[in-house]
Enzyme design. Structure first.
Site, PDB file in Angstrom:
ATOM      1  N   ASP A  44       5.363  11.783 -24.388  1.00 44.14           N
ATOM      2  CA  ASP A  44       5.692  12.706 -23.306  1.00 44.14           C
ATOM      3  C   ASP A  44       6.921  13.546 -23.659  1.00 44.14           C
ATOM      4  O   ASP A  44       8.050  13.071 -23.612  1.00 44.14           O
ATOM      5  CB  ASP A  44       5.972  11.904 -22.027  1.00 44.14           C
ATOM      6  CG  ASP A  44       6.281  12.812 -20.852  1.00 44.14           C
ATOM      7  OD1 ASP A  44       5.337  13.441 -20.350  1.00 44.14           O
ATOM      8  OD2 ASP A  44       7.456  12.919 -20.465  1.00 44.14           O
ATOM      9  N   TYR A  49      13.464  19.218 -23.376  1.00 45.43           N
ATOM     10  CA  TYR A  49      13.997  18.143 -24.227  1.00 45.43           C
ATOM     11  C   TYR A  49      14.415  18.651 -25.613  1.00 45.43           C
ATOM     12  O   TYR A  49      15.082  17.942 -26.347  1.00 45.43           O
ATOM     13  CB  TYR A  49      12.967  17.006 -24.424  1.00 45.43           C
ATOM     14  CG  TYR A  49      12.419  16.373 -23.174  1.00 45.43           C
ATOM     15  CD1 TYR A  49      12.979  16.611 -21.932  1.00 45.43           C
ATOM     16  CD2 TYR A  49      11.321  15.510 -23.237  1.00 45.43           C
ATOM     17  CE1 TYR A  49      12.461  16.024 -20.781  1.00 45.43           C
ATOM     18  CE2 TYR A  49      10.805  14.916 -22.103  1.00 45.43           C
ATOM     19  CZ  TYR A  49      11.374  15.186 -20.875  1.00 45.43           C
ATOM     20  OH  TYR A  49      10.843  14.592 -19.754  1.00 45.43           O
ATOM     21  N   LYS A  74       5.844  20.167 -21.232  1.00 42.88           N
ATOM     22  CA  LYS A  74       6.069  20.750 -19.897  1.00 42.88           C
ATOM     23  C   LYS A  74       6.777  22.088 -20.026  1.00 42.88           C
ATOM     24  O   LYS A  74       7.670  22.224 -20.868  1.00 42.88           O
ATOM     25  CB  LYS A  74       6.947  19.828 -19.048  1.00 42.88           C
ATOM     26  CG  LYS A  74       6.587  18.359 -19.157  1.00 42.88           C
ATOM     27  CD  LYS A  74       7.438  17.490 -18.251  1.00 42.88           C
ATOM     28  CE  LYS A  74       7.200  16.023 -18.552  1.00 42.88           C
ATOM     29  NZ  LYS A  74       7.967  15.495 -19.689  1.00 42.88           N
ATOM     30  N   HIS A 109       7.225  21.700 -15.075  1.00 41.66           N
ATOM     31  CA  HIS A 109       8.248  20.641 -15.077  1.00 41.66           C
ATOM     32  C   HIS A 109       8.863  20.379 -13.704  1.00 41.66           C
ATOM     33  O   HIS A 109       9.133  19.233 -13.351  1.00 41.66           O
ATOM     34  CB  HIS A 109       9.343  21.014 -16.085  1.00 41.66           C
ATOM     35  CG  HIS A 109      10.081  19.831 -16.628  1.00 41.66           C
ATOM     36  ND1 HIS A 109      10.510  19.741 -17.920  1.00 41.66           N
ATOM     37  CD2 HIS A 109      10.475  18.681 -16.044  1.00 41.66           C
ATOM     38  CE1 HIS A 109      11.124  18.587 -18.101  1.00 41.66           C
ATOM     39  NE2 HIS A 109      11.123  17.927 -16.971  1.00 41.66           N
TER      40      HIS A 109
END
Ligand code: A2P
Length: 275
Positions: A44, A49, A74, A109
């Site tokens: 994920d 990130y 996302k 997100h």
């Protein structure tokens, strides 16, 4: 690994995922390779990130076939127009899935601040889904009203997944009930409560009873709730430990006890908290 069907799609999702928030560069690549080795088949990631390319590199290096690995990413917000957002998603898809590749799941997100951007992003995700570049599409941190609102503009409804913060201390029962009713798969981020409650004495007593660690109990709790837990770890032993949760089951009484720890916390609905 065990998989759950994704309603209205031809795909399914491995019931345990691996979270990579705050893992970067070589250490992210190593963690993903350790996770694949330990048996995880579901990773994920997210634009936020800043490790999509590391996830992609690890998947490429791994001896496991791409089609046997489920990859999520996302999109955080509109890139300024539907076309720009589309290109931003394609870039992400190619980072994790390779040139001309695909992702198994693409999520919005956060609901953000306005319907306009939610509508724009969902249109982009629907297009990528139709093109086969996002095998499933969904949302994250959406409350029931955001999913209801989608009915006004969505061609694909309901979203296949809603990913929210879920663990005994944050059970978001309104969201869980709504998603269960609509057959929306619930993915659980921070299933270990970010480590905040691993010393909880109630949890500790249950862990001792099963001869498992508190983290393993929390992952098992999520699995038995039919959530898809996404525990994060950068440590090879803990990565392995967190995947070793399929040889025992919590009894009804212990599920109830853990259920009773809920603090009614709202989860990460605000950008500052979002994972
Ligand atoms: P580390 O990466 O050093 O293992 P969550 O998944 O709820 O966000 O929790 C992640 C946090 O929990 C990280 O700080 C991670 O640290 C820690 N963690 C992950 N697995 C375990 C485990 N099995 N035991 C203790 N702490 C863990």
């Amino acid at each position: 690994q065990d998989r759950a069907p994704l309603t209205n799609t031809t795909s399914s999702i491995p019931k345990l995922g691996f979270g990579v928030y705050q893992l970067y560069g070589q250490s992210c690549q190593k963690a993903v390779l350790d996770a694949l080795q330990a048996g995880y088949r579901h990773i994920d990631s997210a634009q936020l990130y800043r490790n999509e390319a590391d996830v992609g590199a690890a998947v490429q290096q791994s001896p496991i076939q791409r089609e046997d690995i489920f990859i999520t990413t996302k999109i955080r917000q509109s890139a300024g127009s539907p076309d720009k957002s589309y290109r931003s998603c394609v870039e992400s898809i190619e980072k994790v899935g390779g040139k001309d590749g695909y992702v198994d799941l693409l999520l919005i997100h956060i609901p953000g601040t306005g319907r306009e951007s939610r509508e724009e992003l969902w249109g982009v995700l629907e297009r990528l889904h139709a093109e086969g570049r996002a095998r499933a599409i969904g949302v994250s941190n959406y409350r029931p009203q955001h999913i209801e609102e989608m009915k006004e503009y969505a061609k694909v409804w309901p979203p296949h997944v809603n990913q929210v913060e879920l663990h005994p201390w944050c059970q978001q029962r309104d969201i869980v009930q709504y998603c269960e009713d609509k057959n929306i798969v619930l993915a659980a981020y921070s299933p270990l409560s970010c480590g905040d409650h691993l010393n909880d004495p109630t949890l500790g007593a249950i862990a001792d009873k099963y001869d498992k660690s508190p983290a393993q109990i929390l992952i098992r709790f999520a699995l038995q709730k039919n959530w898809v837990p996404l525990p994060k770890s950068g440590n090879p032993d803990r990565i392995k430990q967190n995947a070793n949760v399929f040889d025992f089951a919590l009894d009804e009484g212990d599920m109830k006890t853990l259920d009773g720890l809920d603090r009614g916390k709202a989860g990460a609905l605000f950008p500052a908290n979002v994972k």
